[in-house]
Enzyme design. Structure first.
Site, short mmCIF file in Angstrom:
data_model
loop_
_atom_site.label_atom_id
_atom_site.label_comp_id
_atom_site.label_asym_id
_atom_site.label_seq_id
_atom_site.Cartn_x
_atom_site.Cartn_y
_atom_site.Cartn_z
N GLU A 331 0.83 -1.20 0.00
CA GLU A 331 0.00 0.00 0.00
C GLU A 331 0.86 1.25 0.00
OE1 GLU A 331 -3.94 -1.51 2.48
OE2 GLU A 331 -2.42 -0.33 3.53
N CYS A 332 0.56 2.19 -0.88
CA CYS A 332 1.14 3.53 -0.92
C CYS A 332 2.67 3.50 -0.90
CB CYS A 332 0.57 4.39 0.21
SG CYS A 332 0.70 6.17 -0.12
N GLY A 333 3.31 3.74 0.26
CA GLY A 333 4.76 3.67 0.32
C GLY A 333 5.28 2.31 -0.12
N LEU A 335 3.84 0.42 -2.41
CA LEU A 335 3.78 0.48 -3.88
C LEU A 335 5.01 1.18 -4.42
CD1 LEU A 335 2.51 0.58 -6.75
CD2 LEU A 335 1.21 2.58 -5.99
N SER A 434 -1.06 -0.82 -4.44
CA SER A 434 -2.00 0.27 -4.68
C SER A 434 -1.65 1.45 -3.79
CB SER A 434 -3.42 -0.21 -4.36
OG SER A 434 -4.33 0.86 -4.31
#
Length: 459
Positions: A331-333, A335, A434
């Site tokens: 997730e986020c970081g 990704l 994501s």
């Protein structure tokens, strides 16, 4: 069978962001701890940074309480569960007391949590340059929704004890519980995602002692304890039996200074459904632990990109892990770490794991903020196509793909109050990455399905 449980509790809210809610919460926590009380702290909304501060100060995990992501039942059960063993629970609000998902609704707001948990509420107001106007603002807040149990106000940024006395005299019959003078040199530093991550360099003993002592001098701690103890009992359902399989699934969780944005409730669901969590550091560990799946959460990889790039042994381990078709969820970081490279604000680029064919480019401007609903368009490690869940985005980077191949995408994402869908959810092998921080209380089948995928592909 419904029982009742008594939990002394208080909610610290404000007129908006930046009014001092986090500072007051920390100050109260330290003052109550000095009295020998065990304190649990909670944070309204999806934020990760404030909970890190509270976890550091209390020594126990700060749970998020988010009405939109979790729903009423999960908010109440999480609060009751995490309050066990404590003498008092403090909830820090998000934004202003009434600010939620819509200007015409309390859904997703601190006010909604106050009602669901029947928690006595205090409101912090920036009182700089005010006298009678403070009373006008406080009166408006108290009368705006009589169902919210507002029990008092705290004045922040006051000029002196005489200034506080003027505010108290102007505010009769409202209950003023004290105030804080201006003290910018003891404030907690901020950066683009809000506060800096919690740690002994930020939350120094000197600062924590300062705020404890200040609250003991300027805030009516005994009155706040009295208010907290006046909270009515909460209905508690009897324990639910969770049918779990034997813990024959091990999930590696990236957790260090770089990656530490996780919802504790997600961890709990994984362990409740039979997973053993094994933590590792992408910064410091040369090898992965022996696990069946990986969970790489959000954080600040752009700040540690040089060190992440230099840990080539672990990068190679993660590539080999993915090529063995074992599941990786990011997730986020996470990704950004799994992308080909990260470009920081200064324009420097650093090679990353390279599983997701794209470049994460940092920007000085916010790129996305807000709640989203996710609909999966194909089968992933989180389950079959058609699964829905809720999450949140808060990022200053974009992922620029090397090739806009539709086979890369597995999500349709819809922002709250929008009918427009965007493609996201990047899939390569059994990797799913994501920008969405998902809260699995919105769909408890997600952790079950992820564990099943880890079992299915374990070596």
């Amino acid at each position: 069978m419904i029982q009742e449980i008594k939990i002394p509790r208080i909610l610290v809210s404000g007129t908006g962001s930046g009014t001092g809610k986090t500072t007051l919460t920390i100050a109260l926590t330290k003052a109550l701890q000095a009295k020998g009380l065990k304190v649990s702290v909670f944070k309204c909304g999806p934020d990760y940074l404030d909970p890190g501060y509270h976890s550091f100060v209390t020594g126990k995990t700060c749970q998020n309480l988010d009405g939109w992501l979790m729903g009423k039942g999960s908010v109440i059960s999480s609060f009751i569960s995490a309050s066990q063993g404590s003498d008092i629970s403090i909830i820090e609000g998000v934004m202003g007391l009434f600010d939620g998902h819509s200007p015409n609704s309390e859904a997703g707001s601190t006010a909604e949590i106050a009602k669901w948990l029947q928690v006595p509420t205090i409101v912090m107001i920036d009182a700089s340059g005010m006298a009678a106007t403070f009373s006008a603002i406080a009166s408006g807040i108290k009368n705006y929704d009589p169902q919210i149990p507002i029990r008092g106000f705290v004045a922040n940024y006051i000029g002196s004890k005489s200034h506080l006395s003027i505010i108290e005299n102007a505010s009769i019959p409202l209950q003023i519980l004290g105030g804080f003078p201006k003290s910018y040199e003891h404030s907690f530093p901020e950066r683009h995602l809000g506060l800096h991550s919690a740690g002994p360099d930020i939350l120094t003993e000197e600062k924590l002692s300062f705020w404890k002592n200040l609250s003991e001098e300027w805030i009516d701690i005994e009155k706040i304890l009295e208010i907290a103890n006046s909270a009515p009992p909460l209905p508690k359902e009897g324990p639910k039996e969770i049918q779990t399989k034997a813990k024959d699934c091990k999930i590696g969780v990236a957790y260090d200074e770089t990656f530490h944005f996780y919802y504790e409730d997600n961890f709990k669901k994984l362990t409740d459904y039979g997973a053993e969590l094994i933590f590792f550091s992408p910064l410091k560990d040369a090898k992965l632990p022996e696990v069946d799946g990986l969970y790489i959460g959000g954080g600040y990889p752009e700040l540690f990109a040089d060190s992440l790039e230099k840990n080539k042994n672990l990068i190679e381990e993660i590539r080999n892990f993915a090529n063995s078709e074992r599941p990786i969820y990011a997730e986020c970081g996470g990704l950004m770490y799994l992308s080909s490279e990260i470009q920081n604000i200064e324009g420097q680029s650093f090679s990353m794991v390279g599983l997701i064919p794209g470049k994460a480019i940092m920007s000085p401007k916010l790129k996305s903020l807000g709640y989203v609903e996710v609909h999966t368009e194909k089968r992933t490690i989180l389950g079959e196509a058609g699964i829905r869940f809720r999450g949140h985005q808060f990022r200053y980077s974009d992922l620029i793909l090397e090739n806009e191949d539709d086979s890369l995408f597995s999500y349709h994402i819809r922002k709250r109050n929008s009918e427009k869908n965007t493609k996201e959810g990047y899939t390569v092998l059994n990797v799913l990455a994501s920008y969405v921080h998902a809260h699995w209380a919105s769909n408890p089948e997600i952790p079950k399905n992820f564990i099943d995928s880890c079992r299915r592909f374990k070596i």
